[in-house]
Design a protein around this motif. Structure first.
Motif, mmCIF file in Angstrom:
data_model
loop_
_atom_site.group_PDB
_atom_site.id
_atom_site.type_symbol
_atom_site.label_atom_id
_atom_site.label_comp_id
_atom_site.label_asym_id
_atom_site.label_seq_id
_atom_site.Cartn_x
_atom_site.Cartn_y
_atom_site.Cartn_z
ATOM 1 N N LEU A 227 -29.445 13.113 2.360
ATOM 2 C CA LEU A 227 -30.034 11.920 1.767
ATOM 3 C C LEU A 227 -30.545 12.199 0.353
ATOM 4 N N SER A 228 -31.256 13.311 0.190
ATOM 5 C CA SER A 228 -31.835 13.567 -1.126
ATOM 6 C C SER A 228 -30.754 13.975 -2.136
ATOM 7 N N SER A 229 -29.682 14.622 -1.669
ATOM 8 C CA SER A 229 -28.563 14.908 -2.584
ATOM 9 C C SER A 229 -27.953 13.605 -3.083
ATOM 10 N N ILE A 230 -27.841 12.646 -2.164
ATOM 11 C CA ILE A 230 -27.258 11.361 -2.553
ATOM 12 C C ILE A 230 -28.165 10.648 -3.565
ATOM 13 N N VAL A 231 -29.481 10.836 -3.415
ATOM 14 C CA VAL A 231 -30.416 10.265 -4.395
ATOM 15 C C VAL A 231 -30.113 10.811 -5.790
ATOM 16 N N VAL A 232 -30.005 12.148 -5.884
ATOM 17 C CA VAL A 232 -29.711 12.751 -7.197
ATOM 18 C C VAL A 232 -28.398 12.195 -7.754
ATOM 19 N N LEU A 233 -27.385 12.232 -6.910
ATOM 20 C CA LEU A 233 -26.051 11.835 -7.352
ATOM 21 C C LEU A 233 -26.034 10.382 -7.828
ATOM 22 N N THR A 234 -26.701 9.506 -7.067
ATOM 23 C CA THR A 234 -26.724 8.095 -7.424
ATOM 24 C C THR A 234 -27.411 7.881 -8.774
ATOM 25 N N ILE A 235 -28.598 8.475 -8.933
ATOM 26 C CA ILE A 235 -29.318 8.314 -10.203
ATOM 27 C C ILE A 235 -28.464 8.834 -11.356
ATOM 28 N N ARG A 236 -27.899 10.027 -11.159
ATOM 29 C CA ARG A 236 -27.152 10.655 -12.246
ATOM 30 C C ARG A 236 -25.883 9.860 -12.587
ATOM 31 N N LEU A 237 -25.154 9.420 -11.578
ATOM 32 C CA LEU A 237 -23.915 8.673 -11.847
ATOM 33 C C LEU A 237 -24.226 7.327 -12.507
ATOM 34 N N MET A 238 -25.332 6.691 -12.068
ATOM 35 C CA MET A 238 -25.714 5.438 -12.710
ATOM 36 C C MET A 238 -26.068 5.668 -14.180
ATOM 37 N N ALA A 239 -26.752 6.783 -14.439
ATOM 38 C CA ALA A 239 -27.122 7.100 -15.827
ATOM 39 C C ALA A 239 -25.870 7.321 -16.673
ATOM 40 N N ILE A 240 -24.877 8.018 -16.093
ATOM 41 C CA ILE A 240 -23.635 8.259 -16.833
ATOM 42 C C ILE A 240 -22.906 6.930 -17.072
ATOM 43 N N GLN A 241 -22.827 6.129 -16.013
ATOM 44 C CA GLN A 241 -22.073 4.882 -16.088
ATOM 45 C C GLN A 241 -22.684 3.898 -17.077
ATOM 46 N N ARG A 242 -23.992 3.739 -16.971
ATOM 47 C CA ARG A 242 -24.651 2.698 -17.773
ATOM 48 C C ARG A 242 -25.317 3.242 -19.028
ATOM 49 N N ASN A 243 -25.138 4.562 -19.230
ATOM 50 C CA ASN A 243 -25.756 5.153 -20.403
ATOM 51 C C ASN A 243 -27.267 4.967 -20.437
ATOM 52 N N LEU A 244 -27.884 5.114 -19.264
ATOM 53 C CA LEU A 244 -29.341 4.974 -19.181
ATOM 54 C C LEU A 244 -30.021 6.167 -19.824
ATOM 55 N N SER A 245 -31.211 5.936 -20.339
ATOM 56 C CA SER A 245 -31.981 7.072 -20.838
ATOM 57 C C SER A 245 -33.471 6.786 -20.767
ATOM 58 N N LEU A 246 -34.235 7.847 -20.865
ATOM 59 C CA LEU A 246 -35.695 7.723 -20.884
ATOM 60 C C LEU A 246 -36.153 7.430 -22.299
ATOM 61 N N PRO A 247 -37.411 6.948 -22.437
ATOM 62 C CA PRO A 247 -37.924 6.736 -23.799
ATOM 63 C C PRO A 247 -37.881 8.041 -24.592
ATOM 64 N N VAL A 248 -37.566 7.917 -25.833
ATOM 65 C CA VAL A 248 -37.428 9.085 -26.688
ATOM 66 C C VAL A 248 -38.699 9.302 -27.485
ATOM 67 N N LEU A 249 -39.001 10.553 -27.682
ATOM 68 C CA LEU A 249 -40.141 10.911 -28.508
ATOM 69 C C LEU A 249 -39.707 10.806 -29.966
ATOM 70 N N PHE A 250 -40.063 9.714 -30.605
ATOM 71 C CA PHE A 250 -39.615 9.513 -31.971
ATOM 72 C C PHE A 250 -40.684 9.943 -32.968
ATOM 73 N N LEU A 251 -40.319 10.828 -33.826
ATOM 74 C CA LEU A 251 -41.257 11.311 -34.833
ATOM 75 C C LEU A 251 -40.719 10.921 -36.192
ATOM 76 N N LYS A 252 -41.628 10.461 -37.036
ATOM 77 C CA LYS A 252 -41.147 9.959 -38.321
ATOM 78 C C LYS A 252 -40.900 11.053 -39.344
ATOM 79 N N ASN A 253 -41.348 12.268 -39.015
ATOM 80 C CA ASN A 253 -41.237 13.315 -40.028
ATOM 81 C C ASN A 253 -39.780 13.631 -40.338
ATOM 82 N N SER A 254 -39.520 13.943 -41.543
ATOM 83 C CA SER A 254 -38.145 14.234 -41.931
ATOM 84 C C SER A 254 -37.952 15.692 -42.335
ATOM 85 N N ASP A 255 -39.058 16.455 -42.379
ATOM 86 C CA ASP A 255 -38.875 17.855 -42.795
ATOM 87 C C ASP A 255 -38.140 18.634 -41.711
#
Lengths: 209, 209, 209
Positions: A179-207
């Motif tokens: 069951l828990s393997s299927i959880v990982v697989l489902t989340i990961r495949l959905m992320a690949i399919q739909r290009n899901l991502s978590l919020p990104v740490l955006f920093l304005k610095n350019s150096d």
């Protein structure tokens, strides 16, 4: 019977990660031995790190040579089957996702069996799941999948957490693992399919760093 | 007497790998300490990994401080000798090949002594031979030699196999070690000289990974 | 009391290295999980390597889960605090320098306590201080700080040496630790401020490697 299926699951994870290693080697036009190195590192790297850290047992592939054989046979077969074949990027990601699923959950199981600590089991799960692929990507000088802006370690983490929860709830190892393997697989495949991502740490610095 | 020569062989491998580390540091215009880091990693990395995995003994350079001294003295001497000197790429490859030869065979010997398994000894041989140089190349952000299309791990593998075969055939350690080291060195130097390589896994896909 | 402060110092090093990991993740626009991976690797990598090599005790963060909690809480807090904030490169270097100072000295202390050997303690000090940051930089595909032409491992080395000297001279652990940490920090901050560096190994060769 149950432990045989569990063992089969482990062998399955080893084989799919070995295949992912050969695929990366192929993209970089490496030879057979380069492919073998990437296969061994991907398929055995995570579990080796886990066993070294837990310091409980001999490293698994030294105790049971079967793992070396599985990697060897799978890699060589894949190498010859893939010659001249075009591999879509998504197929590689699916094999990697299969390995991630199985190893994250098995890592959490072993971590919990040895330490009995939830936080360490979660970390062991994620580490066992991601470390082999991370080493593969570093060796091949690819950006590690785990550091891309896709849901990757997150999937591994949730699978490890679901396994620990089910285990504490008294569910038998085998259904809990599946069951828990299927959880990982489902989340990961959905992320690949739909290009899901978590919020990104955006920093304005350019150096540059 | 015999074990002294064996020990000398090990020290020799340590020194030549240390030199190869300084050479890479030089190409990347690192300072003395950067050179020392690469030297230590190259000269001690493979054996450290082997000892951690075999889990039998204390890591060799903690047991015998001599190794640290050898790396330190060799690196500093090389650093000052090489200042302003032009190093041909082939000279670097020869030093790397010498280290590869000695460590592949010594790794197989130690692996066989501890586990008695042929497949694990072969893997330990290749790992001990290649891991230090691989870490060196990753740190310096070079493409690891082992993943290039040159015969590299192959040479290491054949040397380890020849050693195990000779050992099982009852040949004494010293001649077996020397002979199999020469096998590695010969294969590797021929590959460098004639630009030999194994068949490449060619994939027609063009999508990036 | 004394050991509590020592413990606090260790927690402090863990937290500042975790912050440096998140900062690197931010520069590379990674997501929260990427940031967590870099934090864990930076904050726990050096000490883990040290404990594996010394082979004396269980790895510290398996023995005391507090460390995992510190990394987790610090990283998540930093991640949300830093969103949209510009981080000057020098601020990152200061956090990295703080971690380097504390861990170099604590690593030398643990190395000396376990082995009683000066040379191994020095190496353990430098390794504990630099390895986590090195893994962070390799994962993020930055040029490791230690290999740049700035005084980095040198600072770590002198701090470890000062600690060992003070310890052998009979100074109590706490003042010895604080003093030698300040040595590392001073050297490193001066190097950052004044752009100090060691002599470079300059090679005239132009062939590529």
């Amino acid at each position: 019977m149950e432990w045989e299926i569990l063992h089969l699951l482990d062998i399955f994870g080893t084989a799919v990660f070995a295949i992912s290693g050969v695929m990366v080697a192929g993209r970089h036009r490496m030879d057979l031995f380069g492919g073998l190195v990437l296969s061994f590192v991907t398929a055995l790297g995570g579990g080796t790190l886990r066993d070294l850290l837990l310091d409980e047992t001999t490293v698994f592939w030294i105790e049971q040579e079967l793992y070396l054989m599985v990697v060897l046979v799978t890699s060589i077969a894949t190498f010859y089957l893939l010659r001249g074949v075009s591999i879509p990027r998504k197929l590689f990601l699916v094999f990697d996702a299969l390995g991630l699923s199985v190893f994250s959950v098995l890592g959490a199981m072993k971590g919990y069996a040895v330490t009995g600590s939830i936080s360490i089991s979660l970390l062991m799960g994620v580490m066992t799941g991601v470390a082999g692929g991370m080493m593969r990507d570093i060796l091949a000088d690819d950006m590690p999948l785990i550091l891309r802006r896709e849901i990757y370690a997150t999937a591994s983490f949730f699978g490890a957490a679901v396994y620990i929860a089910l285990h504490i709830a008294g569910i038998l190892p085998l259904p809990a693992l599946l069951l828990s393997s299927i959880v990982v697989l489902t989340i990961r495949l959905m992320a690949i399919q739909r290009n899901l991502s978590l919020p990104v740490l955006f920093l304005k610095n350019s150096d540059q760093g």
